[in-house]
Design a protein around this motif. Structure first.
Motif, PDB file in Angstrom:
ATOM      1  N   LEU A  55      23.665   6.873  16.062  1.00 61.17           N
ATOM      2  CA  LEU A  55      24.413   7.874  15.658  1.00 61.17           C
ATOM      3  C   LEU A  55      25.753   7.564  14.797  1.00 61.17           C
ATOM      4  CD1 LEU A  55      24.367  10.595  18.680  1.00 61.17           C
ATOM      5  CD2 LEU A  55      23.108  10.820  16.481  1.00 61.17           C
TER       6      LEU A  55
ATOM      7  N   TYR B 266      15.320  11.543  21.635  1.00 60.38           N
ATOM      8  CA  TYR B 266      16.611  11.984  21.154  1.00 60.38           C
ATOM      9  C   TYR B 266      17.732  10.989  21.907  1.00 60.38           C
ATOM     10  CZ  TYR B 266      20.915  14.168  20.101  1.00 60.38           C
ATOM     11  OH  TYR B 266      22.188  14.648  19.785  1.00 60.38           O
ATOM     12  N   SER B 267      17.385  10.556  23.172  1.00 57.92           N
ATOM     13  CA  SER B 267      18.300   9.696  23.918  1.00 57.92           C
ATOM     14  C   SER B 267      18.085   8.287  23.383  1.00 57.92           C
ATOM     15  CB  SER B 267      17.827   9.539  25.356  1.00 57.92           C
ATOM     16  OG  SER B 267      18.721   8.602  26.084  1.00 57.92           O
TER      17      SER B 267
ATOM     18  N   GLN C 256      22.010   1.645  25.147  1.00 57.69           N
ATOM     19  CA  GLN C 256      23.270   1.900  24.209  1.00 57.69           C
ATOM     20  C   GLN C 256      23.848   0.917  23.706  1.00 57.69           C
ATOM     21  OE1 GLN C 256      24.442   5.038  23.498  1.00 57.69           O
ATOM     22  NE2 GLN C 256      22.667   5.706  24.521  1.00 57.69           N
TER      23      GLN C 256
ATOM     24  N   MET D  38      21.337   9.872  27.966  1.00 59.38           N
ATOM     25  CA  MET D  38      22.079   9.193  26.856  1.00 59.38           C
ATOM     26  C   MET D  38      22.973   8.036  27.323  1.00 59.38           C
ATOM     27  SD  MET D  38      22.342  12.095  24.234  1.00 59.38           S
ATOM     28  CE  MET D  38      23.646  11.086  22.921  1.00 59.38           C
TER      29      MET D  38
ATOM     30  N   ALA E  83      18.406   8.304  13.829  1.00 58.99           N
ATOM     31  CA  ALA E  83      18.913   9.331  14.707  1.00 58.99           C
ATOM     32  C   ALA E  83      18.392  10.443  14.532  1.00 58.99           C
ATOM     33  CB  ALA E  83      20.554   9.511  14.654  1.00 58.99           C
ATOM     34  N   ASP E  84      17.551  10.779  13.215  1.00 58.77           N
ATOM     35  CA  ASP E  84      17.177  12.091  13.183  1.00 58.77           C
ATOM     36  C   ASP E  84      15.255  12.054  13.189  1.00 58.77           C
ATOM     37  OD1 ASP E  84      19.477  13.260  12.587  1.00 58.77           O
ATOM     38  OD2 ASP E  84      19.561  12.645  10.624  1.00 58.77           O
TER      39      ASP E  84
ATOM     40  N   THR F  88      17.314   6.993  20.354  1.00 58.39           N
ATOM     41  CA  THR F  88      17.902   7.036  18.752  1.00 58.39           C
ATOM     42  C   THR F  88      19.154   7.495  18.959  1.00 58.39           C
ATOM     43  OG1 THR F  88      17.034   9.355  18.468  1.00 58.39           O
ATOM     44  CG2 THR F  88      15.635   7.229  17.728  1.00 58.39           C
ATOM     45  N   SER F  89      20.024   7.733  20.013  1.00 61.58           N
ATOM     46  CA  SER F  89      21.257   8.132  19.981  1.00 61.58           C
ATOM     47  C   SER F  89      22.272   7.152  19.665  1.00 61.58           C
ATOM     48  CB  SER F  89      21.723   9.024  21.247  1.00 61.58           C
ATOM     49  OG  SER F  89      21.803   8.058  22.442  1.00 61.58           O
TER      50      SER F  89
ATOM     51  N   TYR G 218      12.991   3.244  20.438  1.00 61.73           N
ATOM     52  CA  TYR G 218      12.581   4.406  20.301  1.00 61.73           C
ATOM     53  C   TYR G 218      11.080   4.078  20.146  1.00 61.73           C
ATOM     54  CZ  TYR G 218      12.543   2.794  15.399  1.00 61.73           C
ATOM     55  OH  TYR G 218      12.270   2.486  14.096  1.00 61.73           O
TER      56      TYR G 218
END
Length: 370
Positions: free
Chosen positions: A41, A34-35, A261, A255, A50-51, A37-38, A269
């Motif tokens: 978003l 999750y982090s 980022q 995140m 992101a999903d 692919t954040s 990922y």
């Protein structure tokens, strides 16, 4: 009748420490995914990435149900099915060259409609089962010669060559090292060992010159010395090192990793999740993560020591080597941390079966080292 033939178990006892270890790895993998692919978003062109964690949850549920089914069947049936599974795996590796989907110069996935799978991943388990069967069936006490090891060598070479041709150097090396470590359970003549080592020493430079492709050579040289080409082949390794260093003691926060980022880690990922995890959680978090994997691997050795036969001992110990080798060999435990630790689940299945057979556990040390 069917139940008697397949030998379904009644109420298998669960190894809670191993179960908790597997669940912890799965949970950390999802959190890290999750982090990782954040960053997508707010990127409309790659928003679907992101999903990915949602589909991963679905696969964990499917894997858990399959694990329960597999654990309910006596593991000795897998010894009998090993040749069939191995042959099916080799056929699927062959189909990669016919039906495979080309991704960045290599064909490793078979696409069937909306479903895609990577046969080389399944072949890891099938090869372990087949070599475990070979070790189990060879009960001689005298040291083996190279001729005695020829059948096992052929079983190893076939999938290694097939995967190398895709090309996938990393997976082929994992096949080779895992299978060879299993054969180490057998007594082999000193002359045979020296001959194998000598052949390998001669083959390595020849493989470097005539077999390996340029990108494979670049991976090795950039691993050994990424500073030699900072803006080229060493760029990704240096960026991942920077991310790990950014984490310092306790990390930059969930995140909050800057390398992740701001897009300095390509395909983070799938290729650099360990760097993402290290940047988020720091030295403390990475020690905890590696400790979890170490616990599962060491527990597998404990499982193997309780097996009643060679097959039961070879399977979990080889799975542990596969679990460790897969993570260590690819930029510091990357991909599988994010995917959820399916090899750890394999060990859990083996534990449900091994220590709680109807006949009771028994040491296999004398037979393994006979």
């Amino acid at each position: 009748m069917l139940g008697e033939r397949i030998s379904f178990r009644r109420g298998p006892m669960i190894d809670m420490p191993l179960l908790l270890g597997v669940v912890a790895i799965l949970t950390l993998g999802l959190v890290n995914l999750y982090s990782a692919t954040s960053v997508y978003l707010d990127d409309e062109s790659r928003a679907r990435l992101a999903d990915i964690y949602v589909s991963q949850i679905y696969w964990i549920v499917v894997g858990a149900m399959l694990a329960i089914l597999v654990a309910a069947i006596d593991y000795r049936h897998y010894e009998r099915l090993a040749p069939v599974l191995y042959a099916g795996g080799m056929v699927s590796l062959g189909l990669v060259f016919i039906l495979g989907r080309d991704i960045r110069g290599s064909s490793r996935w078979i696409q069937l409609g909306s479903f895609a799978f990577q046969p080389s991943e399944f072949m890891k388990i099938f090869l372990i089962l087949m070599i475990a069967k070979f070790v189990h069936n060879d009960s001689r006490t005298e040291p083996r010669t190279l001729l005695d090891m020829a059948p096992a060598s052929l079983l190893i070479v076939c999938p290694v060559v097939a995967v190398m041709a895709q090309p996938d150097l990393g997976t082929s090396l994992i096949y080779l090292l895992t299978a060879l470590s299993m054969l180490a359970m057998m007594r082999i003549r000193i002359f045979s060992v020296v001959s194998l080592v000598g052949t390998g020493a001669v083959s390595l430079p020849l493989a470097w010159l005539y077999v390996m492709r340029d990108y494979q050579k670049h991976r090795i040289t950039s691993f050994l010395n990424p500073e030699a080409d900072k803006t080229g082949t060493g760029w990704h390794a240096l960026q991942s090192q920077t991310a790990i260093g950014n984490g310092q003691l306790t990390g930059e926060g969930f995140m909050q990793g800057t390398q992740n980022q701001f897009g300095f880690l390509p395909e983070q990922y799938s290729d650099f999740p360990f760097a993402v995890f290290s940047e988020d959680w720091g030295f403390v978090g990475t020690v905890f993560l590696i400790g979890l994997y170490a616990f599962v691997c060491l527990w597998a050795i404990h499982i193997a020591s309780q097996a009643k036969d060679r097959f039961g001992a070879a399977w979990p110990s080889a799975s542990a080597r596969l679990l460790f080798g897969t993570r260590y060999s690819t930029s510091g435990w990357p991909r599988e941390c994010c995917r959820g630790g399916h090899h750890a689940a394999t060990l859990f299945v083996r534990r449900v079966q091994c220590g709680h057979d109807a006949d009771g556990p028994g040491p296999v040390n004398e037979r393994v080292h006979a």
